[in-house]
Each structure stands twice: as C-alpha cells, then as structure tokens.
Design a protein around this motif. Structure first.
Motif, short mmCIF file in Angstrom:
data_model
loop_
_atom_site.label_atom_id
_atom_site.label_comp_id
_atom_site.label_asym_id
_atom_site.label_seq_id
_atom_site.Cartn_x
_atom_site.Cartn_y
_atom_site.Cartn_z
N MET A 1 0.81 -1.21 0.00
CA MET A 1 0.00 0.00 0.00
C MET A 1 0.84 1.27 0.00
N ARG A 2 1.98 1.19 0.70
CA ARG A 2 2.80 2.40 0.85
C ARG A 2 4.20 2.02 1.28
N VAL A 3 5.18 2.77 0.78
CA VAL A 3 6.57 2.63 1.25
C VAL A 3 7.05 4.02 1.63
N ARG A 4 7.44 4.17 2.89
CA ARG A 4 7.91 5.47 3.38
C ARG A 4 9.41 5.42 3.64
N SER A 5 10.09 6.49 3.29
CA SER A 5 11.53 6.61 3.52
C SER A 5 11.77 7.59 4.66
N SER A 6 12.74 7.27 5.51
CA SER A 6 13.06 8.15 6.64
C SER A 6 13.84 9.38 6.21
N CYS A 7 14.27 9.41 4.94
CA CYS A 7 15.06 10.54 4.44
C CYS A 7 14.56 10.93 3.05
N GLY A 8 14.39 12.24 2.84
CA GLY A 8 13.97 12.71 1.54
C GLY A 8 15.01 12.48 0.46
N CYS A 9 16.24 12.12 0.87
CA CYS A 9 17.31 11.85 -0.09
C CYS A 9 17.13 10.52 -0.80
N THR A 10 16.24 9.67 -0.27
CA THR A 10 16.09 8.31 -0.80
C THR A 10 14.66 8.07 -1.27
N VAL A 11 14.53 7.63 -2.53
CA VAL A 11 13.22 7.39 -3.13
C VAL A 11 13.02 5.89 -3.32
N PRO A 12 11.93 5.32 -2.77
CA PRO A 12 11.64 3.90 -3.02
C PRO A 12 10.91 3.72 -4.35
N ALA A 13 11.16 2.59 -5.01
CA ALA A 13 10.53 2.34 -6.31
C ALA A 13 10.17 0.86 -6.43
N LEU A 14 8.92 0.59 -6.85
CA LEU A 14 8.43 -0.76 -7.08
C LEU A 14 7.98 -0.90 -8.53
N ASP A 15 8.12 -2.11 -9.09
CA ASP A 15 7.63 -2.36 -10.45
C ASP A 15 6.11 -2.47 -10.47
N THR A 26 3.23 -4.50 8.42
CA THR A 26 4.33 -3.53 8.35
C THR A 26 5.68 -4.21 8.54
N THR A 27 6.67 -3.76 7.79
CA THR A 27 8.05 -4.18 8.02
C THR A 27 8.97 -2.98 7.83
N ARG A 28 10.13 -3.06 8.46
CA ARG A 28 11.14 -2.02 8.34
C ARG A 28 12.37 -2.60 7.66
N LEU A 29 12.83 -1.92 6.62
CA LEU A 29 14.03 -2.31 5.90
C LEU A 29 15.11 -1.26 6.14
N LEU A 64 13.30 2.19 5.50
CA LEU A 64 12.13 2.12 4.64
C LEU A 64 11.04 1.34 5.37
N THR A 65 9.88 1.94 5.52
CA THR A 65 8.75 1.29 6.18
C THR A 65 7.75 0.86 5.12
N VAL A 66 7.52 -0.46 5.05
CA VAL A 66 6.65 -1.03 4.03
C VAL A 66 5.32 -1.41 4.67
N ASN A 67 4.22 -0.85 4.15
CA ASN A 67 2.88 -1.18 4.62
C ASN A 67 2.14 -1.99 3.57
N THR A 68 1.54 -3.12 3.99
CA THR A 68 0.80 -3.97 3.07
C THR A 68 -0.62 -4.19 3.59
N ASP A 69 -1.42 -4.92 2.81
CA ASP A 69 -2.81 -5.19 3.20
C ASP A 69 -2.97 -6.57 3.83
N SER A 70 -1.88 -7.24 4.16
CA SER A 70 -1.96 -8.59 4.71
C SER A 70 -2.28 -8.53 6.21
N PRO A 71 -3.38 -9.14 6.66
CA PRO A 71 -3.75 -9.10 8.07
C PRO A 71 -2.68 -9.77 8.94
#
Length: 205
Positions: free
Chosen positions: A44-58, A98-101, A87-94
């Motif tokens: 659903m969403r990937v958040r980065s702790s720094c504006g210097c880094t952009v996450p990208a998914l296919d 959430t996971t942190r990378l 990087l904080t990854v949010n998904t729709d899986s019950p």
C-alpha cells in the motif's frame, strides 16, 4: 513465523549495506522478496526516513509465489560519510502489515572544506575570509560560476604552491548593508569525467 516474513512477503535481506564509489550521483539498494502466502499481497505504501532516498516498485500487487524487488535510490548530492535510511513497508496482509528495511552506505568524501561556513556582521567591513580546500591531486577543483554567491561575493581560488590537491579560496562580500544567506558551489571533476559538488555557506547577519 520467522522475523523476515512480513505481510506474506519473505524478504531475502531486510538490511542492505551497499558500497558507494567516488563520484557516483546515486546509490541504489535492491530489496528482493517473495510472496510466500496463499493470497495476493498489495504493497500500500513505502515510506523513507530521508527525503534523499526514493523507493521504487515495479508493481503494487504480488500473487502467491510471485517475487519482486523494491529499489531504494539515494541521491548523493553533498552527502559524505555513513548514511542510514529506514524504509517502512505497509501492506494489506492481516497480522503482518508492516516491516522495516534498513539501507546503509558510506559515501566517500571527495573534498574537504575548512571551514564550511563564513559569517560577516551586517554593516561590518568587507574583509577577506579564507577557506582551505583539500582533495585528491588527480581531481580538478573549480567554482560553479552561476550561483547567487557569485553575484554577491568576490572570490579568488588558487592552488597552494608545492601542495598538490590543496587550494585556498578567498572570499569577501560586495556589500554588507543587507542581510543575506547563500551558498557558493565547489565543483570537483574526477579523471573519469564524473563530477562531485560541495558548498560553502555564506551569511551576512
């Protein structure tokens, strides 16, 4: 369930340490994963702790058994030294939404500036200040010539005699009646044609 299974996604390496080469404009880390569950998983969403880094998914949705990659693209800019981005990854899986990378790199310092900030008092004399510049003797140092500081400050950049890789930058404001805050851009050209930049903060206050 193991710690690296999050929201149905099994991450190959939740923490990456990526080496950075001198003169690189970007450093990219690739987090690989597989949906090991029985249902599709939507990121659903990937958040980065720094504006210097952009996450990208296919893509956003991964079917059971499907693999994918999450790229973390860090813009080097003026950064140097150790960098750590979460990087904080949010998904729709019950149950495991959430996971942190962790994405880490160490950016080589191309040029050393001492000091990095010069300050004049408003209304004071237009005295000269000096900045010491040190870099690899194989690199070429120059001023950008198109920054605001070039119009507000006089400057002289000269190599230090008998000291390869060392330069002396002299600066003085063209006037001190008005408050100002600007940056002078230092460009470093590497033998392979790549460029790195650094800046000196110039203030009248």
């Amino acid at each position: 369930m193991s710690a690296d299974v999050v929201a149905g996604l099994k991450w190959e390496r939740p923490r990456l340490d990526v080496p950075a080469a001198v003169g690189e404009e970007e450093v990219t880390g690739i987090f690989r994963f597989t949906n090991t569950g029985n249902d599709p998983v939507a990121i659903m969403r990937v958040r980065s702790s720094c504006g210097c880094t952009v996450p990208a998914l296919d893509q956003d949705v991964y079917a059971p058994g499907e693999s994918g990659e999450l790229k973390a693209i860090l813009t080097v800019g003026e950064r140097a030294g150790p960098q750590r981005v979460v990087l904080t990854v949010n998904t729709d899986s019950p149950g495991h939404p959430t996971t942190r990378l962790i994405f880490q790199t160490n950016i080589p310092e191309v040029v050393k500036l001492r000091p990095r900030v010069q300050v004049w008092r408003q209304g004071s004399a237009r005295d000269w200040r000096e900045v010491s510049i040190e870099t690899d003797p194989a690199y070429t140092v120059s001023l950008s010539g198109d920054s605001e500081a070039d119009f507000l400050f006089d400057h002289e950049l000269n190599p230090v005699p008998k000291t390869p890789g060392s330069y002396l930058l002299r600066l003085r404001p063209k006037g001190t009646t008005e408050r100002s805050q600007t940056k002078l851009i230092i460009q470093v050209k590497l033998p392979d044609g790549k460029k790195a930049v650094s800046t000196i903060q110039l203030l009248i206050r």
